[in-house]
Design an enzyme around this catalytic site. Structure first.
Site, PDB file in Angstrom:
ATOM      1  N   TYR A 116      30.006  34.725  -3.192  1.00 35.02           N
ATOM      2  CA  TYR A 116      28.854  34.614  -4.097  1.00 35.02           C
ATOM      3  C   TYR A 116      28.286  33.197  -4.089  1.00 35.02           C
ATOM      4  O   TYR A 116      27.071  33.006  -4.100  1.00 35.02           O
ATOM      5  CB  TYR A 116      29.247  35.016  -5.528  1.00 35.02           C
ATOM      6  N   PHE A 121      -2.940  31.943   3.707  1.00 41.82           N
ATOM      7  CA  PHE A 121      -2.514  33.309   4.036  1.00 41.82           C
ATOM      8  C   PHE A 121      -2.673  34.161   2.773  1.00 41.82           C
ATOM      9  O   PHE A 121      -2.659  33.623   1.667  1.00 41.82           O
ATOM     10  CB  PHE A 121      -1.053  33.279   4.507  1.00 41.82           C
ATOM     11  N   ASP A 122      -2.821  35.483   2.895  1.00 38.12           N
ATOM     12  CA  ASP A 122      -3.189  36.267   1.700  1.00 38.12           C
ATOM     13  C   ASP A 122      -2.158  36.202   0.564  1.00 38.12           C
ATOM     14  O   ASP A 122      -2.535  36.096  -0.597  1.00 38.12           O
ATOM     15  CB  ASP A 122      -3.632  37.699   2.023  1.00 38.12           C
ATOM     16  N   ASP A 144       2.929  25.569   5.426  1.00 32.89           N
ATOM     17  CA  ASP A 144       3.291  26.985   5.443  1.00 32.89           C
ATOM     18  C   ASP A 144       3.671  27.239   6.899  1.00 32.89           C
ATOM     19  O   ASP A 144       2.820  27.423   7.763  1.00 32.89           O
ATOM     20  CB  ASP A 144       2.092  27.829   4.994  1.00 32.89           C
ATOM     21  N   ALA A 203       5.451  29.387   8.838  1.00 38.01           N
ATOM     22  CA  ALA A 203       5.951  30.656   9.400  1.00 38.01           C
ATOM     23  C   ALA A 203       6.008  30.642  10.934  1.00 38.01           C
ATOM     24  O   ALA A 203       6.932  31.184  11.523  1.00 38.01           O
ATOM     25  CB  ALA A 203       5.081  31.814   8.914  1.00 38.01           C
ATOM     26  N   LYS A 212       9.140  35.457  10.740  1.00 39.92           N
ATOM     27  CA  LYS A 212       8.352  35.139  11.929  1.00 39.92           C
ATOM     28  C   LYS A 212       9.205  34.258  12.852  1.00 39.92           C
ATOM     29  O   LYS A 212      10.024  34.778  13.600  1.00 39.92           O
ATOM     30  CB  LYS A 212       7.044  34.438  11.531  1.00 39.92           C
ATOM     31  N   HIS A 228      -6.746  47.967   1.055  1.00 40.11           N
ATOM     32  CA  HIS A 228      -6.513  48.468   2.410  1.00 40.11           C
ATOM     33  C   HIS A 228      -5.148  49.133   2.564  1.00 40.11           C
ATOM     34  O   HIS A 228      -4.965  49.994   3.405  1.00 40.11           O
ATOM     35  CB  HIS A 228      -6.680  47.349   3.434  1.00 40.11           C
TER      36      HIS A 228
HETATM   37  C1  LIG Z   1       4.027  36.237   6.611  1.00 36.33           C
HETATM   38  C2  LIG Z   1       3.469  34.995   6.045  1.00 36.33           C
HETATM   39  C3  LIG Z   1       3.735  34.604   4.726  1.00 36.33           C
HETATM   40  C4  LIG Z   1       4.518  35.475   3.769  1.00 36.33           C
HETATM   41  O1  LIG Z   1       5.786  35.687   4.221  1.00 36.33           O
HETATM   42  P1  LIG Z   1       6.618  37.036   3.904  1.00 36.33           P
HETATM   43  O2  LIG Z   1       7.936  36.751   4.546  1.00 36.33           O
HETATM   44  O3  LIG Z   1       5.857  38.156   4.532  1.00 36.33           O
HETATM   45  O4  LIG Z   1       6.698  37.163   2.431  1.00 36.33           O
HETATM   46  C5  LIG Z   1       3.209  33.417   4.298  1.00 36.33           C
HETATM   47  N1  LIG Z   1       2.456  32.645   5.083  1.00 36.33           N
HETATM   48  C6  LIG Z   1       2.175  32.988   6.356  1.00 36.33           C
HETATM   49  C7  LIG Z   1       1.344  32.090   7.204  1.00 36.33           C
HETATM   50  C8  LIG Z   1       2.672  34.168   6.874  1.00 36.33           C
HETATM   51  O5  LIG Z   1       2.361  34.521   8.131  1.00 36.33           O
END
Ligand SMILES: *Cc1c(COP(=O)(O)O)cnc(C)c1O
Length: 457
Positions: free
Chosen positions: A67, A119-120, A210, A212, A253, A445
């Site tokens: 844990y 990103f959204d 960010d 990813a 990613k 969507h």
């Molecule tokens: C996918 C993504 C996120 C969100 O990550 P999740 O693991 O899907 O929650 C944030 N920023 C970017 C640029 C992404 O491609």
């Protein structure tokens, strides 16, 4: 060629056109509602869809599920610290959880967040914290056809304008998304990152990555940026992280795992506040909503993802598909990045108006003809209509994203995508639009139900 061979395989669904026609009807023409085993080539997302390596699987087997204070955490912590250099590392179950924790802690209502492009989920988390999110993409980003190397950059003049303007004191953070997912997966140059960091420092505003797709960004820097051609992707990535004050990361990613994420920060006070929220909402600070095996697989994936042979092949397979798509007569957002190709559906289907969703029409046809699942990024995603279906707002471009899962599909799979597009493009005039018959008020969507609109004339 692929710098790996296949040790474990998974069958994919081979369906008939009739079965696909039936499936489309059943899901009201919304591809999110298909069962994955009705899809032959799934290019809906590159998130969490990659193939793990034998080394990652082995690392996962050695996961310590204690844990608190597990061996897995310390291995994960070391791997992330070596890569990023940040003093405080917090695991989270995926990217948006990392965003929620950081922004809830850092932001107060009335604040402003600036980005090359949010990103959204990043935008959603900024807005849920009562703040405004403003995108400042560079001018070149607006030209889909321009083959320029760093269309993911932030507009530095616009950034200075905001920070020196009347609302400058409300800007809480600048987010640099690498690569710029919302902007077509285009990379950000090191020069742009350095200048942004310098402007942020002068105004006392933190710069957060960010990150990813940090490895894909680094690869494109080594290919195209003066002064970085002799560098390895790993060296570029290490430098990029060290230009920023912290990061949020979706490990789904560029850590090539199925679930995971993290926050990296230098500011000890901010990190402590984030840790409190993490413990309350994700899990204790040494697991953050993940299993020990996930932490170990992230640690292994972060090493594999910057290997030049892996990145070279990923770039090559994207450009192989791009070549097939262009040869089929379908324009894409140029230049092709590494994680996805964006098809210019608006240009291919000029007879379908935005409020009949040319991108969605192409996505449905790709499924019908070839069992290929893709994602619309056009007016179904970004547009708005009144109750009678008359357009209020349409998207700037009608695009379809073909996301490329990591290490999953081979060239012959992508050749099937190319052949399918060729067939569709030859008979583009027969592709018909759609109208919405039912939708939800936000993120429509995902859940909208649609109906075909026959081609008139
Ligand atoms: C996918 C993504 C996120 C969100 O990550 P999740 O693991 O899907 O929650 C944030 N920023 C970017 C640029 C992404 O491609």
């Amino acid at each position: 060629m692929e710098p790996y061979r296949i040790k474990v395989v998974e069958p994919i669904a081979l369906t008939t056109r009739e079965q696909r026609e039936e499936a489309l009807k059943r899901v009201h023409y919304n591809l999110f509602d298909l069962r994955a085993d009705e899809v032959t080539i799934d290019l809906l997302s590159d998130s969490g869809t990659g193939a793990i390596s034998a080394a990652q699987l082995a690392a996962g087997m050695d996961g310590d599920e204690s844990y608190a204070g597990s061996r897995s955490f310390y291995r994960f912590h070391q791997a992330v610290t070596d890569l990023t250099g940040y003093k405080h590392i917090l695991p989270a179950h995926q990217g948006r959880a990392a965003e929620r924790i950081l922004f809830n802690t850092l932001l107060e209502p009335g604040g402003i967040v600036l980005a090359n492009t949010h990103f959204d989920t990043t935008r959603a988390n900024v807005e849920l914290s009562g703040c405004q999110a403003h995108d400042l993409p560079c001018a070149e980003a607006k030209n889909l056809d321009a083959e320029l190397p760093f269309k993911g950059n932030i507009d530095l003049d616009a950034l200075r304008g905001w920070l020196e303007g009347p609302d400058g004191s409300r800007v809480r953070v600048v987010v640099m998304t690498i690569t710029n997912n919302g902007g077509g997966g285009q990379p950000v140059s090191m020069e742009n990152l350095k200048q942004t960091a310098e402007i942020c420092r002068r105004h006392g505003v933190p710069m957060i990555l960010d990150a990813a797709r940090f490895a894909e960004n680094a690869w494109l820097v080594t290919r195209h940026e003066a002064g970085y051609q002799g560098h390895t992707p790993r060296q570029v990535a290490e430098e990029a992280f060290r230009l920023a004050d912290g990061c949020v990361m979706s490990a789904k990613k560029d850590a090539i795992v199925h679930i995971g994420g993290f926050i990296g920060l230098n500011d000890p006070e901010l990190a402590e506040k984030c840790e409190r929220l993490l413990i309350a909402t994700e899990g204790f600070a040494t697991y953050g909503g993940l299993a020990g095996r996930d932490l170990d697989m992230i640690a292994a994936g972060l090493l594999e993802v910057t290997e030049p042979a892996y990145l070279a092949e990923r770039a090559d397979i994207a450009s192989h598909l791009a070549g097939r798509v262009r040869a089929a007569g379908v324009d894409i957002l140029e230049p092709p990045g590494l994680h996805a190709l964006y098809l210019n559906a608006g240009r291919l289907l000029p007879h379908i108006p935005p409020h009949n969703y040319p991108g969605h029409a192409l996505a449905c046809r790709l499924y019908l003809e070839g069992g290929i699942r893709s994602a619309e990024l056009g007016s179904l995603y970004l547009g708005e209509e009144d109750e009678d279906g008359n357009p209020i707002k349409s998207a700037p471009y009608e695009l379809v994203r073909l996301a490329l899962p990591r290490r999953v599909y081979t060239r012959s799979h992508y050749d099937h995508v190319g052949r399918t597009l060729e067939k569709i493009a030859k008979d583009a005039a027969s592709v018909h639009g759609y109208r919405i018959v039912e939708q939800s008020p936000i993120l429509r969507h995902f859940r909208a139900k649609l109906q075909p609109v026959p081609v008139s004339g």
